[in-house]
Design an enzyme around this catalytic site. Structure first.
Site, PDB file in Angstrom:
ATOM      1  N   GLU A 114       0.943  -0.905  -0.242  1.00 40.78           N
ATOM      2  CA  GLU A 114      -0.305   0.200  -0.143  1.00 40.78           C
ATOM      3  C   GLU A 114       1.219   1.442   0.246  1.00 40.78           C
ATOM      4  O   GLU A 114       0.798   1.741   0.833  1.00 40.78           O
ATOM      5  CB  GLU A 114      -1.251   0.191   1.330  1.00 40.78           C
ATOM      6  CG  GLU A 114      -2.205  -1.106   1.304  1.00 40.78           C
ATOM      7  CD  GLU A 114      -3.213  -1.258   2.207  1.00 40.78           C
ATOM      8  OE1 GLU A 114      -3.018  -0.321   3.390  1.00 40.78           O
ATOM      9  OE2 GLU A 114      -4.005  -1.623   2.238  1.00 40.78           O
ATOM     10  N   GLU A 154      -6.370  -8.174   0.198  1.00 49.18           N
ATOM     11  CA  GLU A 154      -6.474  -7.530   1.031  1.00 49.18           C
ATOM     12  C   GLU A 154      -7.810  -7.500   0.769  1.00 49.18           C
ATOM     13  O   GLU A 154      -8.021  -6.533   0.406  1.00 49.18           O
ATOM     14  CB  GLU A 154      -5.933  -6.855   2.117  1.00 49.18           C
ATOM     15  CG  GLU A 154      -4.798  -7.065   2.640  1.00 49.18           C
ATOM     16  CD  GLU A 154      -4.434  -5.766   3.643  1.00 49.18           C
ATOM     17  OE1 GLU A 154      -5.054  -5.082   3.781  1.00 49.18           O
ATOM     18  OE2 GLU A 154      -3.178  -6.039   3.060  1.00 49.18           O
ATOM     19  N   GLU A 157      -4.557  -2.909  14.980  1.00 47.45           N
ATOM     20  CA  GLU A 157      -4.667  -1.826  13.658  1.00 47.45           C
ATOM     21  C   GLU A 157      -4.323  -0.261  13.924  1.00 47.45           C
ATOM     22  O   GLU A 157      -4.874  -0.022  14.357  1.00 47.45           O
ATOM     23  CB  GLU A 157      -6.526  -2.209  14.338  1.00 47.45           C
ATOM     24  CG  GLU A 157      -7.072  -1.668  12.956  1.00 47.45           C
ATOM     25  CD  GLU A 157      -6.709  -1.793  11.434  1.00 47.45           C
ATOM     26  OE1 GLU A 157      -6.945  -2.897  11.000  1.00 47.45           O
ATOM     27  OE2 GLU A 157      -6.394  -0.600  10.239  1.00 47.45           O
TER      28      GLU A 157
HETATM   29  C1  PNW Z   1      -4.865  -1.579   4.621  1.00 48.38           C
HETATM   30  N1  PNW Z   1      -7.037   4.310   5.597  1.00 48.38           N
HETATM   31  O1  PNW Z   1      -4.410  -1.055   5.841  1.00 48.38           O
HETATM   32  C2  PNW Z   1      -3.289  -2.787   5.539  1.00 48.38           C
HETATM   33  O2  PNW Z   1      -2.250  -3.460   4.451  1.00 48.38           O
HETATM   34  C3  PNW Z   1      -3.830  -3.292   7.140  1.00 48.38           C
HETATM   35  O3  PNW Z   1      -1.999  -3.202   7.525  1.00 48.38           O
HETATM   36  C4  PNW Z   1      -4.337  -2.698   8.154  1.00 48.38           C
HETATM   37  O4  PNW Z   1      -4.352  -3.402   8.775  1.00 48.38           O
HETATM   38  C5  PNW Z   1      -5.979  -2.835   7.460  1.00 48.38           C
HETATM   39  O5  PNW Z   1      -5.280  -2.468   5.287  1.00 48.38           O
HETATM   40  C6  PNW Z   1      -7.025  -2.695   7.972  1.00 48.38           C
HETATM   41  O6  PNW Z   1      -7.230  -0.884   7.594  1.00 48.38           O
HETATM   42  C7  PNW Z   1      -5.194   0.563   5.935  1.00 48.38           C
HETATM   43  O7  PNW Z   1      -6.831   4.631   6.264  1.00 48.38           O
HETATM   44  C8  PNW Z   1      -5.489   1.130   6.859  1.00 48.38           C
HETATM   45  O8  PNW Z   1      -7.504   4.639   3.685  1.00 48.38           O
HETATM   46  C9  PNW Z   1      -5.404   2.978   6.584  1.00 48.38           C
HETATM   47  C10 PNW Z   1      -6.436   3.053   5.325  1.00 48.38           C
HETATM   48  C11 PNW Z   1      -6.069   2.380   4.465  1.00 48.38           C
HETATM   49  C12 PNW Z   1      -5.825   0.766   4.595  1.00 48.38           C
END
Ligand code: PNW
Length: 440
Positions: free
Chosen positions: A167, A351, A404
């Protein structure tokens, strides 16, 4: 669940995903300090100042955890390698204990017939490299390529697939513009540099792995379907800017060798010199592309500095993250990514999943909402496949309830419940439903 494995092509992969900092436990085993340890230690950054020091103690319990992955009938397991466990200072002398750990972990997956799918950076940058500017410093591309070479020289011969960076939007924008993830920077110049260097580092890591003769290399982008919150032209423009920054920047850089004009409009004055010459590296050919998908966003313009937009709450049912549930967006992204960026390249949903308030009763953990969420997103995958989009696999985020990030341990994404006092694992209803579906 309504879906069954037999509804999918025989070579379609089902997997589940985790990341190192979120589950392993940190600091032991000779690992170096990371920006997430630092970020979490600063009051106000993380709910209850929770950190990944113990997490799920997966470092000591991976064998038990992989038994669960196998017993559910998954084909593949997506994990990440902690840079600071391999190279405590980010560069220099490797930590033999860390290399041994990922070696054992790889073999533990293979012994259980699970395909190891590695990510080399899932956000816990060694603090020593942050001290040198972290993602702002162009040298990070070389540090990352060197680290990639060290870890892949050890385990690269046994990987099913590898993606350098999880990401890039989160690494760059969320962490350097919004300041919500480590290192918690809010600076447009740092953002522009991180937006570019993250892709340059990706490209250099791909080159390093090709040098080792490795195959099945890809990229993993997170995507949010951006929609105008109302039918005004201003809202439409805000959604287009959001889409350019969040989604198109990375796909366009990787697959077209250019950045979208709507994002450059704010970032170009702050870009590192010579950025236009880096696309040959950024575009190092890939074997697959992974999409992480959770939600959509509704946008309106506002009068803050560029990108001058804000999100507004939408009407759809939400997960515990307050993210609207919108499976249609996954279908649209799979179709759009293939049509505009990747053509016939295999796509994976690397994911997808939800945080929920699960009910514990008599030793059972009930999470029926998660079952519906997964089923409805598998519908989206099937719809795309029926139209010829080459989707080759689907990974549930996540195997375990875990850390998280800025929201700490309260937001539970696992198929398996973790009691963070006893560290006991209890498979939830969703785990059992998937296990049944994967055998049918
Ligand atoms: C992803 N946002 O994270 C990650 O790859 C994981 O580590 C995480 O646990 C999962 O999604 C759930 O959140 C994100 O703020 C975290 O847009 C935040 C964002 C997007 C993806």
């Amino acid at each position: 669940m309504k879906h069954r494995r037999s509804d999918f092509a025989t070579d379609f992969l089902f997997g589940t995903a985790t990341s190192s900092y979120q589950i392993e436990g940190h600091g032991m085993g000779g690992a170096g300090r990371t920006i997430w340890d630092d970020f979490a230690a600063t009051p106000g950054n993380v709910v209850r100042a929770e950190n990944g020091a113990r997490a799920c103690d997966h470092y000591h319990r991976y064998a038990e955890d992989f038994d669960l992955v196998r017993a559910a009938g998954f084909d593949a397991y997506r994990f990440s390698v902690s840079w600071a466990r391999v190279l405590p200072e980010g560069r220099g002398t490797p930590n033999a204990e860390g290399l041994d750990y990922y070696d054992r972990l790889t073999d533990a997956l293979l012994e259980r017939g699970l395909k190891p799918c590695a990510t080399l950076y899932h956000w816990e940058l060694p603090s020593a490299l942050q001290d040198l500017g972290g993602w702002r410093n162009r040298d990070i591309a070389e540090w990352f390529a060197d680290y990639t070479h060290v870890i892949m020289s050890r385990i690269g011969d046994r990987m099913f697939s590898v993606a350098p960076i999880n990401e890039p939007w989160c690494v760059a924008w969320l962490s350097h513009f919004m300041g919500l993830h480590a290192p918690g920077v809010r600076d447009i110049r740092a953002t522009a540099r991180a937006m570019h260097h993250v892709l340059l580092a990706h490209g250099r890591a791909i080159q390093a792995m090709r040098g080792l003769g490795m195959q099945n290399l890809g990229a993993v982008c997170n995507l949010e379907w951006a929609m105008p919150a109302d039918d005004t032209p201003g809202a439409k423009d805000a959604a287009d800017r959001y889409d350019a920054i969040y989604n198109r920047w990375f796909l366009s850089g990787l697959f077209k060798g250019e950045y979208p004009a709507l994002a450059l409009e704010g970032l170009e004055p702050h870009m590192p010199t010579g950025w236009q010459d880096d696309f040959a590296t950024i575009q190092a050919p890939l074997d697959w592309c992974g999409l992480n998908y959770y939600t959509r966003k509704l946008l309106v313009p506002d009068d803050t500095p560029w990108p001058a937009l804000k999100e507004v709450a939408g009407p759809l049912p939400k997960t515990l993250m307050d993210w609207e549930i919108y499976p249609e967006g996954l279908y649209r992204f799979l179709a759009r990514t293939a049509r505009e960026y990747t053509g016939t390249l295999p796509l994976y949903v690397t994911e997808n999943g939800m945080a929920s308030r699960d009910t514990l009763q008599d030793g059972h953990v009930y999470d029926e909402g998660r079952i519906a969420y997964i089923d409805n997103h598998l519908d989206a995958v099937q719809r795309a496949r029926a139209e010829g989009v080459p989707v080759k696999g689907y990974f549930v985020w996540s195997l375990l309830d875990n850390y998280e990030w800025a929201l700490g341990y309260e937001k539970r994404f696992g198929l398996v419940h973790v009691d963070f006092d006893t560290l006991a694992r209890t498979p939830k209803s969703s785990y059992h439903a998937l296990a049944t579906a994967l055998k049918a």
